[in-house]
Design a protein around this motif. Structure first.
Motif, mmCIF file in Angstrom:
data_model
loop_
_atom_site.group_PDB
_atom_site.id
_atom_site.type_symbol
_atom_site.label_atom_id
_atom_site.label_comp_id
_atom_site.label_asym_id
_atom_site.label_seq_id
_atom_site.Cartn_x
_atom_site.Cartn_y
_atom_site.Cartn_z
ATOM 1 N N GLN A 1 0.822 -1.211 0.000
ATOM 2 C CA GLN A 1 0.000 0.000 0.000
ATOM 3 C C GLN A 1 0.855 1.259 0.000
ATOM 4 O O GLN A 1 0.530 2.234 -0.685
ATOM 5 C CB GLN A 1 -0.934 0.005 1.208
ATOM 6 N N ALA A 2 1.944 1.256 0.756
ATOM 7 C CA ALA A 2 2.820 2.434 0.781
ATOM 8 C C ALA A 2 3.460 2.664 -0.586
ATOM 9 O O ALA A 2 3.546 3.805 -1.062
ATOM 10 C CB ALA A 2 3.895 2.262 1.853
ATOM 11 N N GLY A 3 3.903 1.595 -1.232
ATOM 12 C CA GLY A 3 4.461 1.729 -2.575
ATOM 13 C C GLY A 3 3.430 2.221 -3.574
ATOM 14 O O GLY A 3 3.731 3.038 -4.447
ATOM 15 N N SER A 4 2.200 1.741 -3.434
ATOM 16 C CA SER A 4 1.124 2.209 -4.316
ATOM 17 C C SER A 4 0.847 3.688 -4.111
ATOM 18 O O SER A 4 0.623 4.428 -5.073
ATOM 19 C CB SER A 4 -0.156 1.412 -4.062
ATOM 20 N N LEU A 5 0.863 4.120 -2.862
ATOM 21 C CA LEU A 5 0.618 5.534 -2.567
ATOM 22 C C LEU A 5 1.724 6.413 -3.148
ATOM 23 O O LEU A 5 1.445 7.429 -3.795
ATOM 24 C CB LEU A 5 0.505 5.745 -1.060
ATOM 25 N N LEU A 6 2.967 6.014 -2.942
ATOM 26 C CA LEU A 6 4.077 6.798 -3.498
ATOM 27 C C LEU A 6 4.065 6.765 -5.027
ATOM 28 O O LEU A 6 4.332 7.776 -5.682
ATOM 29 C CB LEU A 6 5.408 6.278 -2.964
ATOM 30 N N GLY A 7 3.756 5.606 -5.590
ATOM 31 C CA GLY A 7 3.695 5.497 -7.042
ATOM 32 C C GLY A 7 2.581 6.328 -7.649
ATOM 33 O O GLY A 7 2.775 6.992 -8.672
ATOM 34 N N SER A 8 1.413 6.315 -7.024
ATOM 35 C CA SER A 8 0.313 7.117 -7.568
ATOM 36 C C SER A 8 0.584 8.609 -7.399
ATOM 37 O O SER A 8 0.215 9.411 -8.262
ATOM 38 C CB SER A 8 -1.016 6.729 -6.923
ATOM 39 N N THR A 9 1.263 8.987 -6.319
ATOM 40 C CA THR A 9 1.656 10.389 -6.160
ATOM 41 C C THR A 9 2.636 10.794 -7.256
ATOM 42 O O THR A 9 2.517 11.877 -7.846
ATOM 43 C CB THR A 9 2.281 10.611 -4.769
ATOM 44 N N THR A 10 3.592 9.922 -7.540
ATOM 45 C CA THR A 10 4.527 10.180 -8.635
ATOM 46 C C THR A 10 3.789 10.278 -9.964
ATOM 47 O O THR A 10 4.092 11.138 -10.799
ATOM 48 C CB THR A 10 5.585 9.062 -8.700
ATOM 49 N N GLY A 11 2.812 9.405 -10.163
ATOM 50 C CA GLY A 11 2.022 9.454 -11.390
ATOM 51 C C GLY A 11 1.255 10.754 -11.533
ATOM 52 O O GLY A 11 1.169 11.316 -12.631
ATOM 53 N N LEU A 12 0.703 11.244 -10.432
ATOM 54 C CA LEU A 12 -0.016 12.521 -10.491
ATOM 55 C C LEU A 12 0.930 13.676 -10.816
ATOM 56 O O LEU A 12 0.564 14.600 -11.549
ATOM 57 C CB LEU A 12 -0.747 12.769 -9.173
ATOM 58 N N ILE A 13 2.144 13.619 -10.286
ATOM 59 C CA ILE A 13 3.140 14.648 -10.619
ATOM 60 C C ILE A 13 3.503 14.557 -12.098
ATOM 61 O O ILE A 13 3.613 15.580 -12.790
ATOM 62 C CB ILE A 13 4.384 14.500 -9.722
ATOM 63 N N ARG A 14 3.672 13.340 -12.598
ATOM 64 C CA ARG A 14 3.990 13.170 -14.019
ATOM 65 C C ARG A 14 2.850 13.663 -14.904
ATOM 66 O O ARG A 14 3.084 14.212 -15.983
ATOM 67 C CB ARG A 14 4.293 11.700 -14.308
ATOM 68 N N ILE A 15 1.618 13.479 -14.451
ATOM 69 C CA ILE A 15 0.473 13.995 -15.212
ATOM 70 C C ILE A 15 0.538 15.519 -15.270
ATOM 71 O O ILE A 15 0.271 16.130 -16.303
ATOM 72 C CB ILE A 15 -0.848 13.505 -14.587
#
Length: 197
Positions: A32-46
């Motif tokens: 879950q922590a990796g998913s949260l960090l990954g989705s945050t990174t994805g939102l920044i990339r968006i």
């Protein structure tokens, strides 16, 4: 991890499967922590989709925003990669961290985990969200295979379809579903119920 299905004894020293309970709990949280960090990174990339470098920046076009990327692909790639990195990193570190514990420490910590009703609820909602996320991915791929560049997706089994979708999409949907389940729990427990049990 569904902690409601683990056997739970009256006393900590009688708790069965303590290593399995704690290991699965820690790996679930790292996922879950990796998913949260990954989705945050994805939102920044968006957010960076609007930025177009003036020079031929190979790092930007190869790693940050590959050509032809859409917001959905950026979010799925980042979340899936983050979930795998979080899970893999904790799986590698966990044996070194927990090897020094005595059996009673394992039993005590796993017993406390199962004794905490809030933790059991978070685990249940997170697991249900992950299952719903993967189920939603399969349903979406069956109805609109062109979105994932699939052909013949109507006739194959769900496992074959998940394999065709790729590990990033599967881990991303499970990770986003798990995070959505936890957010749903927080909204239910502390919003609707006002923090009362």
């Amino acid at each position: 991890m569904l902690t409601t299905f683990w056997p739970h004894t009256e006393y900590a020293e009688d708790q069965p499967f303590p290593k399995l309970i704690l290991t699965s709990h820690v790996l679930d949280r790292s996922f879950q922590a990796g998913s949260l960090l990954g989705s945050t990174t994805g939102l920044i990339r968006i957010g960076l989709l609007a930025y177009q470098p003036t020079s031929n920046n190979k790092f930007y076009t190869r790693y940050i925003i590959p050509p032809g990327s859409t917001p959905a692909t950026l979010l799925m790639r980042s979340t899936g990669t983050g979930a795998v990195i979080g899970l893999g990193a904790m799986a590698a570190m966990l044996p070194y961290y927990l090897v020094k514990w005595d059996p009673i420490e394992w039993q005590d910590r796993s017993w406390r985990l199962l004794e905490n009703p809030g933790q059991v609820e978070v685990d249940t909602w997170g697991f249900a969200g992950a299952v719903m996320g993967v189920t939603g991915l399969v349903v979406l791929a069956r109805r609109n295979g062109r979105m994932f560049q699939l052909t013949g997706h109507e006739e194959v089994s769900s496992l074959v379809l998940l394999r065709a979708l790729g590990w990033r999409n599967v881990f991303a949907s499970a990770g986003m579903g798990s995070l959505s389940g936890v957010l749903g729990y927080l909204g239910w427990r502390y919003g609707v119920m006002g923090g009362k049990r």
